[in-house]
Write a protein that holds these residues in place. Structure first.
Motif, short mmCIF file in Angstrom:
data_model
loop_
_atom_site.label_atom_id
_atom_site.label_comp_id
_atom_site.label_asym_id
_atom_site.label_seq_id
_atom_site.Cartn_x
_atom_site.Cartn_y
_atom_site.Cartn_z
N UNK A 327 63.12 17.92 11.75
CA UNK A 327 63.38 19.10 10.75
C UNK A 327 62.62 18.98 9.51
N UNK A 328 62.17 17.86 9.01
CA UNK A 328 61.57 17.39 7.76
C UNK A 328 60.26 16.28 8.19
N UNK A 329 59.51 16.42 7.28
CA UNK A 329 58.32 15.61 7.10
C UNK A 329 58.39 14.86 5.61
N UNK A 330 57.99 13.74 5.65
CA UNK A 330 58.02 13.14 4.28
C UNK A 330 56.88 12.03 4.47
N UNK A 331 56.18 12.08 3.31
CA UNK A 331 55.06 11.12 3.28
C UNK A 331 55.01 10.53 1.53
N UNK A 332 55.29 9.07 1.63
CA UNK A 332 55.42 8.21 0.29
C UNK A 332 54.40 7.20 0.30
N UNK A 333 53.57 7.15 -0.71
CA UNK A 333 52.38 6.19 -0.92
C UNK A 333 52.63 5.60 -2.17
N UNK A 334 51.76 4.97 -2.90
CA UNK A 334 51.98 4.17 -4.02
C UNK A 334 51.69 5.21 -5.26
N UNK A 335 51.30 6.29 -4.93
CA UNK A 335 51.06 7.38 -6.06
C UNK A 335 52.17 8.43 -5.88
N UNK A 336 53.22 8.34 -5.04
CA UNK A 336 54.21 9.19 -4.98
C UNK A 336 54.34 9.98 -3.70
N UNK A 337 54.50 11.32 -3.30
CA UNK A 337 54.43 11.72 -2.13
C UNK A 337 55.23 13.28 -2.13
N UNK A 338 55.52 13.54 -0.94
CA UNK A 338 56.18 14.86 -1.04
C UNK A 338 57.20 14.83 0.39
N UNK A 339 57.98 15.91 0.37
CA UNK A 339 58.97 15.94 1.56
C UNK A 339 59.11 17.70 1.71
N UNK A 340 58.91 17.78 3.05
CA UNK A 340 58.61 19.37 3.42
C UNK A 340 59.73 19.65 4.59
N UNK A 341 60.38 20.97 4.55
CA UNK A 341 61.11 21.28 5.39
C UNK A 341 60.23 22.14 6.50
N UNK A 342 60.45 22.37 7.69
CA UNK A 342 60.01 22.99 8.57
C UNK A 342 60.20 24.40 8.66
N UNK A 343 58.93 25.36 8.99
CA UNK A 343 59.07 26.73 9.00
C UNK A 343 59.43 26.96 10.42
N UNK A 344 60.18 28.31 10.36
CA UNK A 344 60.89 28.84 11.59
C UNK A 344 60.22 29.45 12.55
N UNK A 345 59.08 30.54 11.99
CA UNK A 345 58.34 31.44 13.00
C UNK A 345 57.00 31.05 12.99
N UNK A 346 55.99 31.48 12.10
CA UNK A 346 54.54 30.87 11.86
C UNK A 346 54.73 29.66 11.17
N UNK A 347 54.36 28.67 11.66
CA UNK A 347 54.31 27.58 10.65
C UNK A 347 53.22 27.55 9.59
N UNK A 348 53.61 27.44 8.39
CA UNK A 348 52.75 27.49 7.42
C UNK A 348 52.79 26.25 6.43
N UNK A 349 53.84 25.33 6.86
CA UNK A 349 54.00 24.06 6.11
C UNK A 349 52.92 22.97 6.31
N UNK A 350 52.33 22.32 5.38
CA UNK A 350 51.22 21.61 5.48
C UNK A 350 51.73 20.11 6.39
N UNK A 351 51.17 20.08 7.58
CA UNK A 351 51.31 18.95 8.48
C UNK A 351 52.23 19.47 9.72
N UNK A 352 52.94 20.72 9.89
CA UNK A 352 53.43 21.25 10.85
C UNK A 352 52.59 22.24 11.74
N UNK A 353 52.41 21.71 13.10
CA UNK A 353 51.81 22.54 14.03
C UNK A 353 52.87 23.19 15.05
N UNK A 354 53.83 23.41 14.91
CA UNK A 354 54.58 24.00 16.30
C UNK A 354 56.21 23.80 15.90
N UNK A 355 56.89 24.82 16.46
CA UNK A 355 58.20 24.97 16.32
C UNK A 355 58.93 24.47 17.76
N UNK A 356 59.90 23.63 17.80
CA UNK A 356 60.58 23.21 18.89
C UNK A 356 61.66 23.93 19.20
#
Length: 397
Positions: A327-356
């Motif tokens: 449901x989520x993707x996160x990325x953490x590195x030495x400079x911080x990072x981000x946490x994303x929730x998945x979109x339901x219909x047309x994916x527009x979140x960075x890093x999401x390429x489909x809906x399961x």
């Protein structure tokens, strides 16, 4: 002894006769009250409360104003608090709302060192505040407070860059107010309908449709005391010179993204952790809950410390790298990072390429005590909720 209504300088008793007050309406000693009027300060979108201890600060000391004197009289009669409905204003607040803009000439992009800037501004007739602007302007408190509402998703003023193509050695910018129809008047392209554009609020892009609320806001700029004109944003504005005292910009509407309550909207969060800064020692702890369930208190020794381990512990996230399903993707590195929730219909979140599958998930993070070992404080800087609308497939970066 003389009894008279006109004693003058003679000795005696002067009387005024009987005064009939039976037809008057005395002010009762109530516990609270409501007063509508014009005041120097205070919000104008809805009523707000003042007390005997704070009304001067919240309304602005104004003994010549009948509305202000009515508030003073109410507190003298023992009323504990008064609800204020600000119907107009004095000075700027009394001006009919007409949107306008202020042009600025920014420092040349060719400069090797761009100095820090300062701006002194008042919003809606309130007190003047001075902000330090980093060379990039990114993340400056002024832009957050002045351009956006407190939730960071409502646009009040529009930041409009222009002129770079015509003047390669410099850049120009305008702070534009929004008129009551959602239009802004720009210096070089005329009127632009913001309701038809994709807009940015804070660091997030918001796309149509929007709702438009008619609401008068204004910014008043003045020179910053003790700062050289070369470092003061006031003097970059057209009309901002040593002979000018203030520059005021008016906006007549607020634009915000329309969210259908029946549609799930994913959101995310910036991860603030930076390697080597405020590194904790000892046991680490973090509190979270999933979908409104029981709060979970997570603890781990510092030598086992990984941001990833805490986020994985929620059971609904996976780290970024080789792709996967979550449901989520996160990325953490030495400079911080981000946490994303998945979109339901047309994916527009960075890093999401489909809906399961379509699946709503919400994770709430709560500060335990805000100490240096509090993971929620370390990662997010405060309480936060993130939501996902689906189980998505994520690609690695």
């Amino acid at each position: 002894m003389i009894e008279s209504k006109t004693l003058g300088s003679a000795a005696g008793v002067q009387y005024q006769g009987v005064i009939d007050k039976s037809e008057t309406t005395p002010l009762p000693s109530l516990a609270n009250g409501v007063i509508a009027g014009r005041f120097k300060r205070g919000r104008m979108d809805k009523p707000f409360k003042v007390t005997a201890s704070n009304y001067k600060a919240l309304l602005g000391h104004d003994p010549s104003n009948p509305s202000y004197l009515a508030v003073e009289d109410a507190f003298k009669r023992g009323i504990s608090e008064v609800s204020i409905l600000r119907t107009g204003g004095i000075g700027d607040a009394g001006i009919k709302c007409v949107a306008n803009f202020a042009e600025m000439s920014l420092p040349s992009s060719d400069l090797e060192v761009v100095p820090d800037g300062f701006v002194t501004v008042s919003r809606n007739g309130g007190e003047f505040k001075t902000y330090k602007l980093p060379p990039s302007g990114d993340g400056a408190d002024f832009f957050e407070e002045a351009y956006f509402s407190s939730d960071g998703k409502k646009i009040i003023f529009f930041d409009y860059p222009y002129g770079a193509g015509q003047l390669p050695d410099s850049n120009k910018e305008a702070i534009c107010g929004i008129d009551s129809e959602g239009m802004v008047l720009t210096p070089d392209q005329g009127a632009i309908n913001l309701m038809d554009l994709e807009l940015f609020a804070g660091h997030s892009k918001i796309t149509p449709p929007y709702t438009l609320t008619k609401q008068h806001n204004w910014l008043t700029f003045k020179p910053t005391e003790g700062v050289s004109p070369a470092n003061d944003m006031f003097f970059t504005m057209i009309g901002g010179d040593s002979g000018a005292s203030t520059i005021t910009i008016h906006s007549c509407a607020v634009i915000e993204r329309y969210i259908d309550p029946n549609v799930c909207m994913p959101n995310g969060a910036e991860i603030l952790y930076m390697n080597g800064q405020n590194e904790p020692t000892g046991d680490l702890y973090g509190r979270y809950r999933v979908d409104g369930g029981e709060w979970v208190d997570y603890t781990a020794p510092a030598d086992y410390y990984l941001v990833n381990e805490f986020l994985r512990h929620t059971g609904v996230m996976q780290s970024q790298g080789g792709g996967g399903i979550s449901p989520f993707q996160f990325n953490v590195n030495s400079r911080g990072g981000y946490l994303y929730g998945a979109a339901a219909q047309e994916p527009y979140v960075d890093g999401q390429d489909g809906v399961v599958e379509i699946k709503r998930t919400t994770v709430d993070f709560e500060i335990t005590d805000g100490g240096a070992n509090d993971l929620v404080q370390l990662l997010f800087g405060g309480n936060i909720s993130v939501s996902s609308c689906a189980v998505g497939s994520w690609y690695g970066v």
